[in-house]
Write an enzyme that holds these catalytic residues in place. Structure first.
Site, mmCIF file in Angstrom:
data_model
loop_
_atom_site.group_PDB
_atom_site.id
_atom_site.type_symbol
_atom_site.label_atom_id
_atom_site.label_comp_id
_atom_site.label_asym_id
_atom_site.label_seq_id
_atom_site.Cartn_x
_atom_site.Cartn_y
_atom_site.Cartn_z
ATOM 1 N N SER A 1 0.829 -1.207 0.000
ATOM 2 C CA SER A 1 0.000 0.000 0.000
ATOM 3 C C SER A 1 0.860 1.253 0.000
ATOM 4 O O SER A 1 1.974 1.262 0.552
ATOM 5 C CB SER A 1 -0.867 -0.025 1.261
ATOM 6 O OG SER A 1 -1.410 1.234 1.493
ATOM 7 N N TYR B 1 -2.259 -1.215 10.784
ATOM 8 C CA TYR B 1 -2.476 -1.800 9.454
ATOM 9 C C TYR B 1 -1.293 -1.478 8.544
ATOM 10 O O TYR B 1 -0.712 -2.356 7.904
ATOM 11 C CB TYR B 1 -3.783 -1.272 8.838
ATOM 12 C CG TYR B 1 -3.852 -1.538 7.349
ATOM 13 C CD1 TYR B 1 -4.043 -2.830 6.870
ATOM 14 C CD2 TYR B 1 -3.679 -0.505 6.414
ATOM 15 C CE1 TYR B 1 -4.070 -3.085 5.490
ATOM 16 C CE2 TYR B 1 -3.712 -0.754 5.047
ATOM 17 C CZ TYR B 1 -3.903 -2.045 4.595
ATOM 18 O OH TYR B 1 -3.906 -2.294 3.244
ATOM 19 N N LYS C 1 1.842 -3.933 6.617
ATOM 20 C CA LYS C 1 2.259 -3.939 5.209
ATOM 21 C C LYS C 1 3.762 -3.693 5.111
ATOM 22 O O LYS C 1 4.472 -4.363 4.368
ATOM 23 C CB LYS C 1 1.498 -2.859 4.428
ATOM 24 C CG LYS C 1 0.032 -3.165 4.257
ATOM 25 C CD LYS C 1 -0.171 -4.335 3.309
ATOM 26 C CE LYS C 1 -1.559 -4.914 3.382
ATOM 27 N NZ LYS C 1 -1.717 -6.203 2.736
HETATM 28 P P1 NAD Z 1 -10.798 -7.599 0.984
HETATM 29 O O1 NAD Z 1 -11.001 -7.594 2.454
HETATM 30 O O2 NAD Z 1 -11.969 -7.360 0.101
HETATM 31 O O3 NAD Z 1 -10.113 -8.969 0.530
HETATM 32 C C1 NAD Z 1 -9.212 -9.671 1.364
HETATM 33 C C2 NAD Z 1 -9.637 -11.128 1.345
HETATM 34 O O4 NAD Z 1 -8.725 -11.872 2.164
HETATM 35 C C3 NAD Z 1 -11.037 -11.364 1.907
HETATM 36 O O5 NAD Z 1 -11.762 -12.193 1.018
HETATM 37 C C4 NAD Z 1 -10.794 -12.067 3.240
HETATM 38 O O6 NAD Z 1 -11.843 -12.955 3.564
HETATM 39 C C5 NAD Z 1 -9.476 -12.777 2.975
HETATM 40 N N1 NAD Z 1 -8.634 -13.042 4.152
HETATM 41 C C6 NAD Z 1 -8.228 -12.153 5.099
HETATM 42 N N2 NAD Z 1 -7.440 -12.772 5.986
HETATM 43 C C7 NAD Z 1 -7.313 -14.063 5.594
HETATM 44 C C8 NAD Z 1 -6.626 -15.182 6.097
HETATM 45 N N3 NAD Z 1 -5.895 -15.113 7.206
HETATM 46 N N4 NAD Z 1 -6.705 -16.349 5.422
HETATM 47 C C9 NAD Z 1 -7.465 -16.462 4.287
HETATM 48 N N5 NAD Z 1 -8.148 -15.427 3.774
HETATM 49 C C10 NAD Z 1 -8.077 -14.231 4.424
HETATM 50 O O7 NAD Z 1 -9.635 -6.539 0.669
HETATM 51 P P2 NAD Z 1 -9.160 -5.933 -0.722
HETATM 52 O O8 NAD Z 1 -9.604 -4.535 -0.798
HETATM 53 O O9 NAD Z 1 -9.488 -6.890 -1.803
HETATM 54 O O10 NAD Z 1 -7.601 -5.914 -0.479
HETATM 55 C C11 NAD Z 1 -6.757 -6.981 -0.872
HETATM 56 C C12 NAD Z 1 -5.354 -6.705 -0.341
HETATM 57 O O11 NAD Z 1 -4.907 -5.446 -0.827
HETATM 58 C C13 NAD Z 1 -5.284 -6.636 1.178
HETATM 59 O O12 NAD Z 1 -4.095 -7.250 1.607
HETATM 60 C C14 NAD Z 1 -5.257 -5.147 1.447
HETATM 61 O O13 NAD Z 1 -4.607 -4.830 2.651
HETATM 62 C C15 NAD Z 1 -4.477 -4.634 0.244
HETATM 63 N N6 NAD Z 1 -4.763 -3.232 -0.070
HETATM 64 C C16 NAD Z 1 -6.058 -2.840 -0.269
HETATM 65 C C17 NAD Z 1 -6.328 -1.511 -0.546
HETATM 66 C C18 NAD Z 1 -7.746 -1.044 -0.737
HETATM 67 O O14 NAD Z 1 -7.989 0.163 -0.686
HETATM 68 N N7 NAD Z 1 -8.710 -1.916 -0.983
HETATM 69 C C19 NAD Z 1 -5.278 -0.574 -0.622
HETATM 70 C C20 NAD Z 1 -3.967 -1.017 -0.428
HETATM 71 C C21 NAD Z 1 -3.714 -2.355 -0.151
#
Ligand code: NAD
Ligand code: UDP
Length: 346
Positions: free
Chosen positions: A124, A149, A153
């Site tokens: 991120s 959080y 990362k």
């Molecule tokens: P999201 O919560 O929609 O998807 C994450 C998925 O991971 C979910 O389906 C959840 O059930 C699963 N999950 C979480 N912990 C788990 C575990 N221990 N074992 C198995 N499954 C698990 O989030 P997203 O928006 O799709 O983000 C995906 C990744 O990108 C994340 O790591 C998030 O931190 C990162 N990210 C997201 C954003 C954003 O704005 N959406 C920005 C920067 C980074």
């Protein structure tokens, strides 16, 4: 050959599965559904016309991870699984370190033991802290992260860097996302937050659809042209495409592998263009012909004024560039919300 996609049922994961399919990749998904719905997987199956090999479970479950790797011919892992709510991470830091750091370490250990050494990690822009100048390039040092959080990362990035230093076969691509928004243009998959959305775009769409009364714009005293915060919003389909390009960059092709660089490669994934909160609200109203009532409230603690990236490294090195503009982001976000007012629960 298949890609292991952790967290594949989530917002960014589902969109990436669709782009992976389009590019001809096979994949296997592990998700524990702690922040997603099985319907999301069904919708991806509907969009791609292919059934998904899904393992329901936790990335920290080493036995399950080992079984997945033994049962499938995995050559790379896209690691989306993680918890992502900044506010919740402040209240429950241990939950975040346990899930995002310890879980990821356990997963990495099993991957390496099974010879899977190519990883694409969802990082991120938050790892940059609050840089003094914009746009942010990958050469900027990491900054002081303002919440647990963000620290998870940054820590897992460091773990991948050190692991790669110790093993010349390891290849880790750290993708630093700016602000993913929007949805697949079909309106079948999209962002489905639990409860009150933390992020701006889902809040806007929920106000527009009548689920919430009014948008709170956090702060009108920033040193920006219209005094609201500025971010680099990127369409989730462009972001997903960035992951496919990253796989190609490290030599992982749909039908096998070709020699490529190893080590750690870092890319910003953004458009390179800043849009203010008030500009986004206006663009949303204009693109969709709907009103988004808002009121100005205090700044949200920990928010930085301006964040946007220089995305030219990804273009130069992997031929990736965001193609979709703010209007398209707003139109697709609305198309998803109005067709699925209750998200996947509807
Ligand atoms: P999201 O919560 O929609 O998807 C994450 C998925 O991971 C979910 O389906 C959840 O059930 C699963 N999950 C979480 N912990 C788990 C575990 N221990 N074992 C198995 N499954 C698990 O989030 P997203 O928006 O799709 O983000 C995906 C990744 O990108 C994340 O790591 C998030 O931190 C990162 N990210 C997201 C954003 C954003 O704005 N959406 C920005 C920067 C980074
Ligand atoms: N924001 C806002 N109202 C909201 C949610 C967010 O004004 O309900 C602002 C926030 O202050 C920031 C921008 O919108 O300037 C993007 O916030 P978001 O939480 O979507 O992403 P962040 O960049 O903070 O990760």
């Amino acid at each position: 050959m298949a890609i292991l996609v952790t967290g594949g049922a989530g917002y960014i994961g589902t969109h990436t599965l669709v782009e992976l399919s389009k590019a001809g990749y096979e994949y296997v998904v592990i998700d524990n559904f702690c922040n997603s719905d099985k319907k999301a997987i069904e919708r991806v199956e509907e969009l791609t016309g292919k059934s998904i090999k899904l393992y329901e479970g936790d990335i920290a479950d080493c036995e399950l991870m080992d079984k997945i790797l033994k049962e499938n011919n995995i050559n790379a892992c896209m690691h989306f699984a993680g918890l992502k709510a900044v506010g919740e991470s402040v209240e429950k830091p241990l939950m975040y370190f346990k899930n995002n750091v310890i879980g990821s370490i356990k997963m990495l250990d099993v991957l390496i033991k099974n010879g899977v050494k190519k990883i694409i990690f969802s990082s991120s822009a938050t790892v940059y802290g609050e840089p003094e100048t914009m746009p942010i390039t990958e050469g900027f040092p990491k900054g002081e992260t303002t919440n647990p959080y963000g620290r998870t990362k940054s820590i897992f990035e460091d773990i991948l860097i050190d692991t790669s230093k110790a093993d010349s076969e390891m290849t880790a691509v750290l993708l630093r996302y700016f602000n993913p928004v929007g949805a697949h243009e079909s309106g079948r998959i999209g962002e489905d937050p639990e409860g009150i959305p933390n992020n701006l775009m889902p809040y806007i769409t929920q106000v527009a659809v009548g689920k919430r009364d009014i948008l709170h714009v956090f702060g009108d005293d920033y040193d920006t042209p219209d005094c609201s915060g500025i971010r680099d919003f990127i369409h989730v389909t462009d972001l997903a495409d960035g992951h496919v390009k990253a796989l190609k960059k490290i030599g992982v092709l749909p039908d096998g592998e070709v020699p490529a660089d190893t080590g750690v490669i870092i890319y910003n994934l953004g458009t390179g263009k800043g849009t203010s909160v008030l500009e986004l609200v206006k663009a949303f109203e204009e693109a969709n012909g709907v009103k988004v009532p808002y009121e100005i409230t205090d700044r949200r603690p920990g928010d930085v004024a301006v964040m946007y990236c220089d995305a030219s490294k990804a273009e130069k090195e992997m031929g990736w560039k965001a193609e979709r503009n703010i209007e398209k982001m707003c139109a697709d976000a609305w198309n998803w919300q109005k067709n699925n007012p209750e998200g996947y629960k509807g």
